[in-house]
Design an enzyme around this catalytic site. Sequence first.
Site, PDB file in Angstrom:
ATOM      1  N   GLY A 208       8.499  -5.400  -8.807  1.00  0.00           N
ATOM      2  CA  GLY A 208       9.314  -4.313  -9.345  1.00  0.00           C
ATOM      3  C   GLY A 208      10.808  -4.589  -9.212  1.00  0.00           C
ATOM      4  O   GLY A 208      11.249  -5.198  -8.232  1.00  0.00           O
TER       5      GLY A 208
ATOM      6  N   GLY B  55       0.801  -1.226   0.000  1.00  0.00           N
ATOM      7  CA  GLY B  55       0.000   0.000   0.000  1.00  0.00           C
ATOM      8  C   GLY B  55       0.827   1.265   0.000  1.00  0.00           C
ATOM      9  O   GLY B  55       2.024   1.241  -0.287  1.00  0.00           O
TER      10      GLY B  55
ATOM     11  N   GLY C  36       5.162   3.906  -9.076  1.00  0.00           N
ATOM     12  CA  GLY C  36       5.888   2.634  -9.210  1.00  0.00           C
ATOM     13  C   GLY C  36       4.907   1.466  -9.195  1.00  0.00           C
ATOM     14  O   GLY C  36       4.945   0.580 -10.065  1.00  0.00           O
ATOM     15  N   HIS C  37       3.993   1.475  -8.218  1.00  0.00           N
ATOM     16  CA  HIS C  37       2.966   0.428  -8.151  1.00  0.00           C
ATOM     17  C   HIS C  37       2.048   0.506  -9.370  1.00  0.00           C
ATOM     18  O   HIS C  37       1.680  -0.528  -9.956  1.00  0.00           O
ATOM     19  CB  HIS C  37       2.103   0.604  -6.886  1.00  0.00           C
ATOM     20  CG  HIS C  37       2.846   0.519  -5.595  1.00  0.00           C
ATOM     21  ND1 HIS C  37       3.066   1.614  -4.800  1.00  0.00           N
ATOM     22  CD2 HIS C  37       3.428  -0.525  -4.954  1.00  0.00           C
ATOM     23  CE1 HIS C  37       3.723   1.254  -3.704  1.00  0.00           C
ATOM     24  NE2 HIS C  37       3.965  -0.039  -3.775  1.00  0.00           N
TER      25      HIS C  37
ATOM     26  N   SER D  20       7.314   4.116  -1.078  1.00  0.00           N
ATOM     27  CA  SER D  20       6.328   4.545  -0.076  1.00  0.00           C
ATOM     28  C   SER D  20       7.037   5.264   1.067  1.00  0.00           C
ATOM     29  O   SER D  20       6.486   6.181   1.682  1.00  0.00           O
ATOM     30  CB  SER D  20       5.574   3.338   0.477  1.00  0.00           C
ATOM     31  OG  SER D  20       5.034   2.594  -0.585  1.00  0.00           O
TER      32      SER D  20
HETATM   33  P1  AMP Z   1       5.817  -2.509  -1.740  1.00  0.00           P
HETATM   34  O1  AMP Z   1       4.466  -1.904  -1.606  1.00  0.00           O
HETATM   35  O2  AMP Z   1       6.929  -1.587  -1.355  1.00  0.00           O
HETATM   36  O3  AMP Z   1       5.923  -3.875  -1.102  1.00  0.00           O
HETATM   37  O4  AMP Z   1       6.023  -2.748  -3.289  1.00  0.00           O
HETATM   38  C1  AMP Z   1       5.110  -3.508  -4.029  1.00  0.00           C
HETATM   39  C2  AMP Z   1       5.707  -3.768  -5.385  1.00  0.00           C
HETATM   40  O5  AMP Z   1       5.945  -2.529  -6.061  1.00  0.00           O
HETATM   41  C3  AMP Z   1       7.065  -4.494  -5.318  1.00  0.00           C
HETATM   42  O6  AMP Z   1       7.111  -5.472  -6.334  1.00  0.00           O
HETATM   43  C4  AMP Z   1       8.042  -3.380  -5.554  1.00  0.00           C
HETATM   44  O7  AMP Z   1       9.262  -3.814  -6.124  1.00  0.00           O
HETATM   45  C5  AMP Z   1       7.282  -2.505  -6.518  1.00  0.00           C
HETATM   46  N1  AMP Z   1       7.802  -1.138  -6.522  1.00  0.00           N
HETATM   47  C6  AMP Z   1       7.968  -0.315  -5.447  1.00  0.00           C
HETATM   48  N2  AMP Z   1       8.523   0.854  -5.830  1.00  0.00           N
HETATM   49  C7  AMP Z   1       8.709   0.779  -7.165  1.00  0.00           C
HETATM   50  C8  AMP Z   1       9.257   1.673  -8.149  1.00  0.00           C
HETATM   51  N3  AMP Z   1       9.720   2.873  -7.835  1.00  0.00           N
HETATM   52  N4  AMP Z   1       9.282   1.257  -9.439  1.00  0.00           N
HETATM   53  C9  AMP Z   1       8.823   0.009  -9.760  1.00  0.00           C
HETATM   54  N5  AMP Z   1       8.303  -0.871  -8.895  1.00  0.00           N
HETATM   55  C10 AMP Z   1       8.253  -0.498  -7.615  1.00  0.00           C
END
Ligand code: AMP
Length: 273
Positions: A139, A23, A28-29, A178
């Site tokens: 990501g 969340g 990016g998400h 985040s």
């Molecule tokens: P998180 O919410 O931080 O667990 O991230 C969820 C997904 O979004 C994971 O697969 C991350 O690698 C991806 N993600 C987070 N930040 C970025 C970004 N800046 N660019 C691409 N993917 C991202």
Amino acid sequence: MKNLNKITNELYEQELFFIPTMGSLHEGHFSLIKKAKKSGLKTIVSIFVNPKQFNDSNDYEQYPRSLDKDSASLQKLNVDYLFTPHESYIYGDNFKEIISSGVIGEQFEGLSRPGHFDGVLTVVNRLFEIVKPKKAIFGKKDAQQLFLVKDYIGRSNNNIEILEGEIIRDKHGLALSSRNSLLSNEGRVIARDLKKQLDTVKQMYLKTGYIEVSIEQTLEDYKNTRLKIDYLQILDKDTFGVVDGSTKKLIIIIAGYIEGIRLIDNIDFRIEG
Ligand code: AMP
């Protein structure tokens, strides 16, 4: 968009493309979601701040949460399902096993955050068991996580296809995260040094061919920044281990603290010969 906090059998009647997140969503998400939508499969986004991947309870508590805003963004992107499970649904009676992330899981992020990647693989495995997707996307921003998830899925009986999303950055090169929302304006400016250091190491390495020298020189060049480096390393992207004569793809990884907030980034590239 349908909101779910439990998965029922009717969901399994369709092929699902799964985007797991914690969340506090950003571009990016959204880029992962847009890529998933292109597949034509039904998209399911989970928002679950997984306590098992935090070794520090303060870090878990202060992790940013913005469910209402996230839900509105996902609705706009035409996501089919938003899955927001309660912790007891993930780690309740049906929860069986902690997944070990092995030796690679103990290095870099795992060294500073003991148990982090066991927690990541455990929740990914559990979410996959529950959601039963055909495809899932992660990501490249979290390079060690992506490596370990692909490695785990490759070793397990799961035939879920894992896709990768490019790192989305702001116009100054700062990778979206985040955690950036926890920084002051000044902190966000300092954070641009992560990408600058990655680029500096890359240029020096390409010029000299020496890994250690390139890293040490870069650390020296940036020693006055208020970014406190935890690690800066050049690795073989295919093994997440040392670079040797057979290395074709390299990855440079970095982690550091600004205002007590931990940030990570990486760049990858190919070498000839
Ligand atoms: P998180 O919410 O931080 O667990 O991230 C969820 C997904 O979004 C994971 O697969 C991350 O690698 C991806 N993600 C987070 N930040 C970025 C970004 N800046 N660019 C691409 N993917 C991202």
